[in-house]
Design a protein around this motif. Structure first.
Motif, PDB file in Angstrom:
ATOM      1  N   GLY A  42      -8.296   6.179   4.777  1.00  0.00           N
ATOM      2  CA  GLY A  42      -7.051   6.839   5.160  1.00  0.00           C
ATOM      3  C   GLY A  42      -5.870   5.887   5.041  1.00  0.00           C
ATOM      4  O   GLY A  42      -6.023   4.667   5.146  1.00  0.00           O
ATOM      5  N   PHE A  43      -4.717   6.454   4.851  1.00  0.00           N
ATOM      6  CA  PHE A  43      -3.488   5.691   4.630  1.00  0.00           C
ATOM      7  C   PHE A  43      -3.193   4.675   5.738  1.00  0.00           C
ATOM      8  O   PHE A  43      -3.295   4.991   6.921  1.00  0.00           O
ATOM      9  N   ILE A  44      -2.834   3.468   5.327  1.00  0.00           N
ATOM     10  CA  ILE A  44      -2.347   2.456   6.269  1.00  0.00           C
ATOM     11  C   ILE A  44      -1.025   1.940   5.718  1.00  0.00           C
ATOM     12  O   ILE A  44      -0.952   1.483   4.576  1.00  0.00           O
ATOM     13  N   CYS A  45       0.027   2.008   6.513  1.00  0.00           N
ATOM     14  CA  CYS A  45       1.346   1.556   6.067  1.00  0.00           C
ATOM     15  C   CYS A  45       1.323   0.047   5.860  1.00  0.00           C
ATOM     16  O   CYS A  45       0.925  -0.711   6.740  1.00  0.00           O
ATOM     17  N   GLU A  46       1.771  -0.406   4.682  1.00  0.00           N
ATOM     18  CA  GLU A  46       1.730  -1.840   4.400  1.00  0.00           C
ATOM     19  C   GLU A  46       2.898  -2.576   5.062  1.00  0.00           C
ATOM     20  O   GLU A  46       2.932  -3.794   5.101  1.00  0.00           O
ATOM     21  N   TYR A  47       3.866  -1.820   5.585  1.00  0.00           N
ATOM     22  CA  TYR A  47       5.021  -2.453   6.214  1.00  0.00           C
ATOM     23  C   TYR A  47       4.805  -2.668   7.706  1.00  0.00           C
ATOM     24  O   TYR A  47       5.147  -3.706   8.247  1.00  0.00           O
ATOM     25  N   CYS A  48       4.235  -1.671   8.380  1.00  0.00           N
ATOM     26  CA  CYS A  48       4.073  -1.805   9.833  1.00  0.00           C
ATOM     27  C   CYS A  48       2.617  -1.695  10.277  1.00  0.00           C
ATOM     28  O   CYS A  48       2.312  -1.893  11.454  1.00  0.00           O
ATOM     29  N   CYS A  69       7.539   3.937  10.632  1.00  0.00           N
ATOM     30  CA  CYS A  69       8.701   3.127  10.230  1.00  0.00           C
ATOM     31  C   CYS A  69       9.521   3.778   9.114  1.00  0.00           C
ATOM     32  O   CYS A  69      10.547   3.238   8.713  1.00  0.00           O
ATOM     33  N   ASN A  70       9.049   4.912   8.608  1.00  0.00           N
ATOM     34  CA  ASN A  70       9.769   5.642   7.557  1.00  0.00           C
ATOM     35  C   ASN A  70       9.851   4.922   6.221  1.00  0.00           C
ATOM     36  O   ASN A  70      10.667   5.278   5.371  1.00  0.00           O
ATOM     37  N   CYS A  71       9.053   3.886   6.039  1.00  0.00           N
ATOM     38  CA  CYS A  71       9.055   3.198   4.750  1.00  0.00           C
ATOM     39  C   CYS A  71       8.216   3.988   3.743  1.00  0.00           C
ATOM     40  O   CYS A  71       7.209   4.599   4.095  1.00  0.00           O
ATOM     41  N   ASP A  72       8.664   3.928   2.495  1.00  0.00           N
ATOM     42  CA  ASP A  72       7.936   4.617   1.428  1.00  0.00           C
ATOM     43  C   ASP A  72       6.978   3.662   0.733  1.00  0.00           C
ATOM     44  O   ASP A  72       7.318   2.524   0.443  1.00  0.00           O
ATOM     45  N   THR A  73       5.793   4.148   0.446  1.00  0.00           N
ATOM     46  CA  THR A  73       4.823   3.399  -0.343  1.00  0.00           C
ATOM     47  C   THR A  73       4.527   4.182  -1.604  1.00  0.00           C
ATOM     48  O   THR A  73       4.242   5.375  -1.545  1.00  0.00           O
ATOM     49  N   SER A  74       4.618   3.506  -2.733  1.00  0.00           N
ATOM     50  CA  SER A  74       4.317   4.158  -4.003  1.00  0.00           C
ATOM     51  C   SER A  74       2.840   3.992  -4.323  1.00  0.00           C
ATOM     52  O   SER A  74       2.275   2.907  -4.190  1.00  0.00           O
ATOM     53  N   LEU A  75       2.208   5.087  -4.729  1.00  0.00           N
ATOM     54  CA  LEU A  75       0.785   5.033  -5.065  1.00  0.00           C
ATOM     55  C   LEU A  75       0.524   4.167  -6.295  1.00  0.00           C
ATOM     56  O   LEU A  75      -0.571   3.668  -6.491  1.00  0.00           O
ATOM     57  N   THR A  76       1.531   4.007  -7.133  1.00  0.00           N
ATOM     58  CA  THR A  76       1.322   3.252  -8.366  1.00  0.00           C
ATOM     59  C   THR A  76       1.798   1.801  -8.256  1.00  0.00           C
ATOM     60  O   THR A  76       1.639   1.032  -9.197  1.00  0.00           O
ATOM     61  N   ALA A  77       2.380   1.432  -7.102  1.00  0.00           N
ATOM     62  CA  ALA A  77       2.852   0.056  -6.938  1.00  0.00           C
ATOM     63  C   ALA A  77       1.692  -0.903  -7.150  1.00  0.00           C
ATOM     64  O   ALA A  77       0.572  -0.642  -6.719  1.00  0.00           O
ATOM     65  N   ASP A  78       1.959  -2.004  -7.809  1.00  0.00           N
ATOM     66  CA  ASP A  78       0.948  -3.031  -8.047  1.00  0.00           C
ATOM     67  C   ASP A  78      -0.219  -2.565  -8.914  1.00  0.00           C
ATOM     68  O   ASP A  78      -1.298  -3.126  -8.859  1.00  0.00           O
ATOM     69  N   THR A  79      -0.024  -1.514  -9.649  1.00  0.00           N
ATOM     70  CA  THR A  79      -1.040  -1.121 -10.638  1.00  0.00           C
ATOM     71  C   THR A  79      -0.388  -1.142 -12.015  1.00  0.00           C
ATOM     72  O   THR A  79       0.823  -1.352 -12.133  1.00  0.00           O
ATOM     73  N   VAL A  80      -1.179  -0.893 -13.036  1.00  0.00           N
ATOM     74  CA  VAL A  80      -0.624  -0.860 -14.393  1.00  0.00           C
ATOM     75  C   VAL A  80       0.415   0.253 -14.538  1.00  0.00           C
ATOM     76  O   VAL A  80       1.196   0.256 -15.468  1.00  0.00           O
ATOM     77  N   MET A  81       0.397   1.195 -13.609  1.00  0.00           N
ATOM     78  CA  MET A  81       1.314   2.337 -13.709  1.00  0.00           C
ATOM     79  C   MET A  81       2.612   2.141 -12.933  1.00  0.00           C
ATOM     80  O   MET A  81       3.413   3.063 -12.839  1.00  0.00           O
ATOM     81  N   ALA A  82       2.818   0.963 -12.373  1.00  0.00           N
ATOM     82  CA  ALA A  82       3.997   0.730 -11.555  1.00  0.00           C
ATOM     83  C   ALA A  82       5.275   1.084 -12.308  1.00  0.00           C
ATOM     84  O   ALA A  82       5.416   0.767 -13.482  1.00  0.00           O
TER      85      ALA A  82
END
Ligand SMILES: [Zn+2]
Length: 167
Positions: A42-48, A69-82
């Motif tokens: 399950g989702f874990i916020c990388e900011y808080c 914290c209302n921060c957005d996380t992109s599913l493609t961040a840090d992948t080849v699809m970033a």
């Protein structure tokens, strides 16, 4: 959303076109796959560090917003699809093509198969996937198609989405 199929298969990568079609019919199923492969529990916020079902946006399937914290996380961040502008479905088709072609495939063939209008897009996707999937010690192991499928499975999961974060 096709989540049932993903859960049943425990995030395995499809071994045939019909299976692929069933698992990834649209952007939403691709996004769900990425989410599951990144946060199996399950989702874990990388900011808080907050772990609760995030906000989701119908027009931005790629983004999960933390309720804390209302921060957005992109599913493609840090992948080849970033930062990609190419639909996830195209990336998934591309990864399928790359991982199921043991002899490799030219960028021109790739462009044609994916129905992409720009050669440059096809070339970049192909290049990024290959960089993300390289695993020198295990490349080209296995003499029969069964073994190749299993190897490609691992490559897809551990490298296209996770290992490629270093590239
Ligand atoms: Zn947060």
């Amino acid at each position: 959303m096709g989540i049932d199929a993903l859960e049943r298969d425990n995030l395995s990568f499809p071994c045939s076109l019909p299976e692929f079609q069933r698992m990834f019919p649209n952007e939403a199923t691709c996004a769900t796959y990425l989410e599951r492969s990144r946060w199996s529990e399950g989702f874990i916020c990388e900011y808080c560090g907050f772990s609760e079902e995030p906000y989701r946006f119908a027009n931005r399937l790629n983004v999960l917003r933390c309720r804390h914290c209302n921060c957005d996380t992109s599913l493609t961040a840090d992948t080849v699809m970033a930062r990609t502008h190419t639909p996830l479905t195209v990336w998934f088709w591309a990864a399928y093509l790359v991982s199921s072609q043991t002899q490799g495939m030219s960028a021109v063939q790739f462009q044609r198969q994916l129905g992409l209008s720009r050669y440059e897009t096809a070339f970049q996707i192909l290049r990024k996937l290959r960089v993300g999937m390289v695993r020198p010690d295990q490349d080209r192991i296995g003499g029969n198609s069964e073994e190749h499928v299993e190897l490609d499975d691992l490559r897809w999961r551990s490298h296209a989405w996770q290992g490629a974060r270093n590239s």
